[in-house]
Design a protein around this motif. Structure first.
Motif, PDB file in Angstrom:
ATOM      1  N   THR A 103       0.828  -1.210   0.000  1.00 43.17           N
ATOM      2  CA  THR A 103       0.000   0.000   0.000  1.00 43.17           C
ATOM      3  C   THR A 103       0.860   1.256   0.000  1.00 43.17           C
ATOM      4  O   THR A 103       0.619   2.201  -0.759  1.00 43.17           O
ATOM      5  CB  THR A 103      -0.936   0.008   1.223  1.00 43.17           C
ATOM      6  OG1 THR A 103      -1.763  -1.159   1.195  1.00 43.17           O
ATOM      7  CG2 THR A 103      -1.809   1.246   1.213  1.00 43.17           C
ATOM      8  N   VAL A 104       1.884   1.261   0.859  1.00 46.28           N
ATOM      9  CA  VAL A 104       2.810   2.400   0.893  1.00 46.28           C
ATOM     10  C   VAL A 104       3.504   2.543  -0.449  1.00 46.28           C
ATOM     11  O   VAL A 104       3.685   3.654  -0.966  1.00 46.28           O
ATOM     12  CB  VAL A 104       3.843   2.226   2.021  1.00 46.28           C
ATOM     13  CG1 VAL A 104       4.892   3.337   1.961  1.00 46.28           C
ATOM     14  CG2 VAL A 104       3.154   2.225   3.375  1.00 46.28           C
ATOM     15  N   ALA A 105       3.891   1.415  -1.036  1.00 48.89           N
ATOM     16  CA  ALA A 105       4.568   1.447  -2.337  1.00 48.89           C
ATOM     17  C   ALA A 105       3.652   2.037  -3.402  1.00 48.89           C
ATOM     18  O   ALA A 105       4.083   2.869  -4.211  1.00 48.89           O
ATOM     19  CB  ALA A 105       4.995   0.038  -2.738  1.00 48.89           C
ATOM     20  N   LYS A 131       9.637   2.935   0.712  1.00 48.16           N
ATOM     21  CA  LYS A 131       9.842   4.139  -0.090  1.00 48.16           C
ATOM     22  C   LYS A 131      11.201   4.124  -0.783  1.00 48.16           C
ATOM     23  O   LYS A 131      11.348   4.618  -1.904  1.00 48.16           O
ATOM     24  CB  LYS A 131       9.676   5.384   0.786  1.00 48.16           C
ATOM     25  CG  LYS A 131       8.221   5.653   1.188  1.00 48.16           C
ATOM     26  CD  LYS A 131       8.091   6.922   2.004  1.00 48.16           C
ATOM     27  CE  LYS A 131       6.624   7.264   2.234  1.00 48.16           C
ATOM     28  NZ  LYS A 131       5.914   7.601   0.980  1.00 48.16           N
ATOM     29  N   LEU A 132      12.200   3.554  -0.123  1.00 46.40           N
ATOM     30  CA  LEU A 132      13.516   3.436  -0.745  1.00 46.40           C
ATOM     31  C   LEU A 132      13.458   2.525  -1.969  1.00 46.40           C
ATOM     32  O   LEU A 132      14.015   2.857  -3.021  1.00 46.40           O
ATOM     33  CB  LEU A 132      14.534   2.888   0.263  1.00 46.40           C
ATOM     34  CG  LEU A 132      15.930   2.594  -0.300  1.00 46.40           C
ATOM     35  CD1 LEU A 132      16.582   3.866  -0.824  1.00 46.40           C
ATOM     36  CD2 LEU A 132      16.801   1.929   0.768  1.00 46.40           C
ATOM     37  N   ILE A 133      12.775   1.392  -1.844  1.00 46.65           N
ATOM     38  CA  ILE A 133      12.653   0.472  -2.977  1.00 46.65           C
ATOM     39  C   ILE A 133      11.966   1.156  -4.150  1.00 46.65           C
ATOM     40  O   ILE A 133      12.386   1.019  -5.312  1.00 46.65           O
ATOM     41  CB  ILE A 133      11.862  -0.790  -2.566  1.00 46.65           C
ATOM     42  CG1 ILE A 133      12.654  -1.599  -1.537  1.00 46.65           C
ATOM     43  CG2 ILE A 133      11.553  -1.653  -3.785  1.00 46.65           C
ATOM     44  CD1 ILE A 133      13.993  -2.086  -2.025  1.00 46.65           C
ATOM     45  N   VAL A 134      10.928   1.924  -3.871  1.00 49.30           N
ATOM     46  CA  VAL A 134      10.224   2.643  -4.940  1.00 49.30           C
ATOM     47  C   VAL A 134      11.141   3.684  -5.569  1.00 49.30           C
ATOM     48  O   VAL A 134      11.204   3.808  -6.805  1.00 49.30           O
ATOM     49  CB  VAL A 134       8.950   3.300  -4.388  1.00 49.30           C
ATOM     50  CG1 VAL A 134       8.311   4.197  -5.456  1.00 49.30           C
ATOM     51  CG2 VAL A 134       7.958   2.244  -3.922  1.00 49.30           C
ATOM     52  N   ILE A 161      14.396   3.723  -5.669  1.00 47.82           N
ATOM     53  CA  ILE A 161      15.431   3.034  -6.442  1.00 47.82           C
ATOM     54  C   ILE A 161      14.882   2.567  -7.784  1.00 47.82           C
ATOM     55  O   ILE A 161      15.512   2.738  -8.835  1.00 47.82           O
ATOM     56  CB  ILE A 161      15.989   1.835  -5.654  1.00 47.82           C
ATOM     57  CG1 ILE A 161      16.823   2.326  -4.467  1.00 47.82           C
ATOM     58  CG2 ILE A 161      16.840   0.933  -6.555  1.00 47.82           C
ATOM     59  CD1 ILE A 161      17.269   1.219  -3.525  1.00 47.82           C
ATOM     60  N   ALA A 162      13.696   1.958  -7.752  1.00 49.44           N
ATOM     61  CA  ALA A 162      13.089   1.442  -8.986  1.00 49.44           C
ATOM     62  C   ALA A 162      12.856   2.567  -9.993  1.00 49.44           C
ATOM     63  O   ALA A 162      13.167   2.435 -11.181  1.00 49.44           O
ATOM     64  CB  ALA A 162      11.784   0.730  -8.667  1.00 49.44           C
ATOM     65  N   VAL A 163      12.306   3.686  -9.518  1.00 53.32           N
ATOM     66  CA  VAL A 163      12.026   4.817 -10.408  1.00 53.32           C
ATOM     67  C   VAL A 163      13.328   5.392 -10.960  1.00 53.32           C
ATOM     68  O   VAL A 163      13.442   5.688 -12.162  1.00 53.32           O
ATOM     69  CB  VAL A 163      11.223   5.904  -9.660  1.00 53.32           C
ATOM     70  CG1 VAL A 163      11.131   7.181 -10.493  1.00 53.32           C
ATOM     71  CG2 VAL A 163       9.826   5.390  -9.332  1.00 53.32           C
ATOM     72  N   THR A 164      14.325   5.545 -10.104  1.00 53.45           N
ATOM     73  CA  THR A 164      15.609   6.094 -10.548  1.00 53.45           C
ATOM     74  C   THR A 164      16.259   5.182 -11.575  1.00 53.45           C
ATOM     75  O   THR A 164      16.807   5.648 -12.582  1.00 53.45           O
ATOM     76  CB  THR A 164      16.555   6.295  -9.350  1.00 53.45           C
ATOM     77  OG1 THR A 164      15.908   7.104  -8.361  1.00 53.45           O
ATOM     78  CG2 THR A 164      17.835   6.986  -9.782  1.00 53.45           C
TER      79      THR A 164
END
Length: 240
Positions: free
Chosen positions: A5-7, A99-102, A104-107
């Motif tokens: 959900t946060v992601a 939030k870090l995983i998101v 990283i993925a976007v970057t």
């Protein structure tokens, strides 16, 4: 440690119309310049390395990292909406890690993918230049995301501080002061690219690979941990 959900909410915030346009501008510029350079100068390994190093890794990756890393949490803290998130039965490190995983993925998507495409356009991955700089962009995306996510939790001016680090410290001081390069995510990523490249002379770094690996891991872990602590402190202040 990962909450869907946060992601989903973080992806929605980062990939809104305005941010998506900003995130997509530099990759499109890189690819357009690569097409023009290939048409005018032909395939050249050194030209490809210079363009990918100077525009992709030194400029595009950190700027996208700033936008994704700070945007993953900074706006929520600024407008106070983070209170609603903190009121949920979620561990604070889980929020930060998600939030870090998101981020990283976007970057990675908006920096590593265009870097590879640009490299293939420039010289068809001659001497593994495209792959080397793509790996560097992937590695740098992790460290930048962690650093700039931390900035988003500690300062309302995270974007400004992030750009100062990326464009002033790394680009300006890094080119003038040799010691500053040791504390540069860009140089750490270049150390990895140097190992991957088919011609080590095309991709150079002032930091050895073992040192770069240790610093990349250390900075990523430390920044993520401290961001969790800052968020925990923010929760306690709100509860009081």
């Amino acid at each position: 440690m990962y909450d869907p959900t946060v992601a989903r909410l973080t992806y929605r915030a980062l990939l809104g119309r305005r941010r998506a346009l900003i995130l997509g501008a530099l990759p499109l510029l890189l690819i357009a310049i690569s097409v023009a350079v290939r048409a005018l100068a032909g395939a050249d390994d050194q030209t490809a390395a210079d363009l990918l190093g100077g525009l992709a890794l030194a400029t595009m990756v950190p700027i996208i990292g700033v936008i994704a890393g700070t945007g993953a949490i900074g706006p929520e803290i600024d407008d106070g909406s983070v209170v609603y998130l903190l009121s949920k039965p979620l561990k604070r490190p889980t929020i930060i890690f998600t939030k870090l995983i998101v981020a990283i993925a976007v970057t990675m998507v908006f920096s590593a993918v265009p870097t590879f495409v640009a490299g293939m356009i420039l010289n068809g991955n001659g001497q593994q230049v495209a792959v080397a700089y793509t790996v560097a962009a992937l590695v740098a995306s992790i460290a930048y995301s962690a650093l700039f996510l931390l900035l988003g939790t500690v300062s309302r001016h995270a974007v400004v501080f992030g750009l100062v680090y990326a464009l002033v410290w790394e680009a300006l001081f890094g080119s003038l002061i040799s010691g500053a390069r040791t504390l540069s995510v860009q140089q750490w990523a270049l150390a990895v690219a140097h190992k991957v490249s088919g011609d080590p002379a095309l991709v150079t770094s002032d930091v050895t690979l073992p040192t770069a690996t240790v610093l990349l891991v250390l900075v990523t872990v430390a920044a993520t941990w401290y961001a969790g602590q800052r968020l925990r402190a923010l929760t306690l202040a709100g509860e009081e």
